[in-house]
Enzyme design. Structure first.
Site, mmCIF file in Angstrom:
data_model
loop_
_atom_site.group_PDB
_atom_site.id
_atom_site.type_symbol
_atom_site.label_atom_id
_atom_site.label_comp_id
_atom_site.label_asym_id
_atom_site.label_seq_id
_atom_site.Cartn_x
_atom_site.Cartn_y
_atom_site.Cartn_z
ATOM 1 N N LYS A 1 0.824 -1.205 0.000
ATOM 2 C CA LYS A 1 0.000 0.000 0.000
ATOM 3 C C LYS A 1 0.860 1.258 0.000
ATOM 4 O O LYS A 1 2.051 1.225 0.305
ATOM 5 C CB LYS A 1 -0.938 0.007 1.207
ATOM 6 C CG LYS A 1 -2.000 -1.077 1.164
ATOM 7 C CD LYS A 1 -2.861 -1.032 -0.107
ATOM 8 C CE LYS A 1 -3.733 0.189 -0.176
ATOM 9 N NZ LYS A 1 -4.547 0.210 -1.440
ATOM 10 N N HIS B 1 -2.099 4.861 -6.115
ATOM 11 C CA HIS B 1 -3.425 5.473 -6.260
ATOM 12 C C HIS B 1 -3.379 6.962 -5.891
ATOM 13 O O HIS B 1 -4.142 7.440 -5.047
ATOM 14 C CB HIS B 1 -4.448 4.735 -5.393
ATOM 15 C CG HIS B 1 -4.667 3.303 -5.793
ATOM 16 N ND1 HIS B 1 -5.279 2.950 -6.981
ATOM 17 C CD2 HIS B 1 -4.340 2.144 -5.181
ATOM 18 C CE1 HIS B 1 -5.334 1.622 -7.068
ATOM 19 N NE2 HIS B 1 -4.775 1.115 -6.002
ATOM 20 N N ASP C 1 -10.478 3.084 -3.810
ATOM 21 C CA ASP C 1 -9.056 3.432 -3.831
ATOM 22 C C ASP C 1 -8.698 4.328 -5.012
ATOM 23 O O ASP C 1 -7.558 4.786 -5.131
ATOM 24 C CB ASP C 1 -8.161 2.188 -3.786
ATOM 25 C CG ASP C 1 -8.420 1.204 -4.910
ATOM 26 O OD1 ASP C 1 -9.173 1.549 -5.844
ATOM 27 O OD2 ASP C 1 -7.870 0.091 -4.861
ATOM 28 N N LEU D 1 -13.338 1.732 -13.321
ATOM 29 C CA LEU D 1 -11.913 2.074 -13.270
ATOM 30 C C LEU D 1 -11.510 2.893 -14.474
ATOM 31 O O LEU D 1 -11.849 2.560 -15.607
ATOM 32 C CB LEU D 1 -11.067 0.791 -13.231
ATOM 33 C CG LEU D 1 -9.550 0.991 -13.356
ATOM 34 C CD1 LEU D 1 -8.985 1.646 -12.093
ATOM 35 C CD2 LEU D 1 -8.840 -0.325 -13.630
ATOM 36 N N ASN E 1 -8.630 -1.238 1.180
ATOM 37 C CA ASN E 1 -7.692 -2.352 0.964
ATOM 38 C C ASN E 1 -8.410 -3.675 1.217
ATOM 39 O O ASN E 1 -8.024 -4.472 2.060
ATOM 40 C CB ASN E 1 -6.444 -2.211 1.839
ATOM 41 C CG ASN E 1 -6.758 -2.121 3.324
ATOM 42 O OD1 ASN E 1 -7.822 -1.665 3.728
ATOM 43 N ND2 ASN E 1 -5.819 -2.550 4.158
ATOM 44 N N TYR F 1 1.443 -0.116 -4.704
ATOM 45 C CA TYR F 1 0.210 0.550 -5.106
ATOM 46 C C TYR F 1 0.254 1.972 -4.551
ATOM 47 O O TYR F 1 0.514 2.172 -3.368
ATOM 48 C CB TYR F 1 -1.020 -0.158 -4.539
ATOM 49 C CG TYR F 1 -1.369 -1.454 -5.230
ATOM 50 C CD1 TYR F 1 -1.707 -1.482 -6.579
ATOM 51 C CD2 TYR F 1 -1.372 -2.655 -4.535
ATOM 52 C CE1 TYR F 1 -2.033 -2.662 -7.218
ATOM 53 C CE2 TYR F 1 -1.693 -3.854 -5.159
ATOM 54 C CZ TYR F 1 -2.023 -3.844 -6.503
ATOM 55 O OH TYR F 1 -2.341 -5.027 -7.130
ATOM 56 N N ARG G 1 -17.037 7.707 1.285
ATOM 57 C CA ARG G 1 -15.768 7.980 1.965
ATOM 58 C C ARG G 1 -15.150 6.650 2.361
ATOM 59 O O ARG G 1 -15.846 5.666 2.604
ATOM 60 C CB ARG G 1 -15.980 8.852 3.198
ATOM 61 C CG ARG G 1 -16.966 8.300 4.209
ATOM 62 C CD ARG G 1 -17.067 9.212 5.422
ATOM 63 N NE ARG G 1 -18.152 8.838 6.322
ATOM 64 C CZ ARG G 1 -18.089 7.860 7.216
ATOM 65 N NH1 ARG G 1 -16.972 7.141 7.335
ATOM 66 N NH2 ARG G 1 -19.124 7.590 8.006
ATOM 67 N N GLU H 1 -0.528 -0.066 -10.088
ATOM 68 C CA GLU H 1 -1.809 0.054 -10.805
ATOM 69 C C GLU H 1 -1.706 0.750 -12.145
ATOM 70 O O GLU H 1 -2.665 0.717 -12.936
ATOM 71 C CB GLU H 1 -2.853 0.768 -9.933
ATOM 72 C CG GLU H 1 -2.671 2.253 -9.763
ATOM 73 C CD GLU H 1 -1.717 2.636 -8.639
ATOM 74 O OE1 GLU H 1 -1.598 3.836 -8.348
ATOM 75 O OE2 GLU H 1 -1.096 1.720 -8.054
#
Length: 367
Positions: free
Chosen positions: A75, A96, A270, A240, A300, A94, A279, A118
């Site tokens: 993460k 994001h 994410d 996405l 996650n 990742y 949220r 990603e």
């Protein structure tokens, strides 16, 4: 190059960025591997397993970051880790950044080279390092939705597959990519009534051919989404745009028209989420209620099944890790356009155009 893997510190994140087999592969290429003690425990991988593979175990997190040329994570770096970022460090994880602009700010301020799983993208447009976790998250989304539809968890008290003589739950999945298709597949396997929406007709044709009508497909537009959502027991958001913020496809009026105690699972959280007003939540406090609808938006999701997720993720990342560790960032990215697409920040600048656009939109006065 020295490769280091710190323990994940994001709340309820139990994955780890390398397995013992991965460590062994790097050591075989004469790469030094440092693992923070306990990094693999959440995935049922022990320090001794890494030692046996030739990795060194370090107990001091500052040592792990400080000695690294390349840091592997799962993460995005959390606030407590931002102080470890520096200009001569490469981070592979990742990111994001469209959803976490503060992380982008920290990377730019430190001058860190950051490559995002990603946005590593093949010539055919596929995302090889996002796909494994999309598959896991998609399969989990249906499982999670079924859980929160139970009355004791706040839901409508509906069994996803119904019962003889009783209508099953209606599951609406928005987006037919890896997340959406896997979510719809599992829901169909649980004998729910499944409607899958997407704007890509070729993708819908493929789903229809594979599932032979057991998953209903529908072209996605605002009116179609509104009708589908209003009649749903469970809505799974799986939209996405690689590197960019997810578009808002479910607005507040649509949520207000949903049945009381129905459930929304927004897997796109994410990337900012595809549901208006959503949220991010956590595994510890996974839901909140709005308009009488249960919202689940854990950022996650695959971290809840870390053993499966760790192996699925690292099977995909390891070849790229070996490229970076043996050739260095510049040479590896020059040789592999997919990896070059993953480069998000370098020397204080955003290098991925889509990410740069998303962050610029966030910082504009109209955003």
């Amino acid at each position: 190059m020295r490769v280091a893997i710190p323990r994940e510190v994001k709340l309820d994140e139990h994955r780890v960025a390398i397995t013992p087999d991965g460590a062994h592969e790097l050591v075989r290429h004469d790469v030094d591997v440092i693992i923070e003690s306990g990094a693999g425990e959440g995935s049922s991988i022990h320090d001794d397993d890494y030692r046996a593979a030739g990795a060194r175990i370090a107990t001091d997190v500052a040592e792990v970051w400080g000695e690294a040329d390349l840091v592997l994570k799962v993460k995005e770096p959390q606030a407590v880790e931002h102080g470890y970022l520096r200009a001569d460090l490469t981070l592979f994880t990742y990111l994001h950044l469209a959803a976490y602009p503060a992380v982008a700010d920290a990377l730019l301020a430190a001058g860190t080279t950051a490559i995002a799983y990603e946005t590593v993208q093949l010539a055919d447009g596929s995302l090889p390092l996002l796909a494994p976790m999309s598959e896991v998250a998609g399969r989990m989304a249906t499982q999670v939705g079924a859980h929160f539809l139970e009355r004791r968890h706040g839901g409508r008290g509906i069994l996803l597959g119904g019962a003889p003589g009783v209508r099953p739950a209606r599951v609406v999945v928005i987006g037919a990519g890896n997340v959406g298709w896997n979510a719809a597949w599992i829901a169909q396997g649980m004998e729910a009534e499944v409607l899958l929406l997407d704007r890509n007709l070729d993708r819908l044709r493929w789903v229809d051919q594979i599932h032979q009508g057991r998953i209903m497909t529908l072209t996605s537009n605002t009116a179609a989404v509104a009708r589908a959502v209003a009649d749903a027991d469970l809505v799974i958001g799986a939209v996405l745009v690689p590197g960019d913020r997810a578009p808002r496809v479910v607005n507040d009026d649509m949520i207000g028209a949903m049945r009381p105690r129905s459930v929304i699972v927004d897997v796109a959280i994410d990337q900012g989420g595809c549901v208006e007003g959503i949220r991010e939540t956590t595994h510890t406090e996974p839901t909140f209620e709005h308009h009488g609808v249960i919202h689940y938006a854990v950022g996650n999701m695959p971290g809840a099944v870390p053993h499966t997720s760790t192996y699925a993720l690292t099977n995909a990342t390891l070849p790229y890790v070996v490229e970076l560790a043996t050739a260095g960032v510049a040479e590896a990215c020059a040789a592999d356009p997919a990896l070059a697409a993953g480069l998000n920040t370098r020397a204080g600048t955003i290098t991925n155009p889509t990410v740069a656009h998303a962050l610029a939109q966030l910082s504009s006065p109209e955003a």
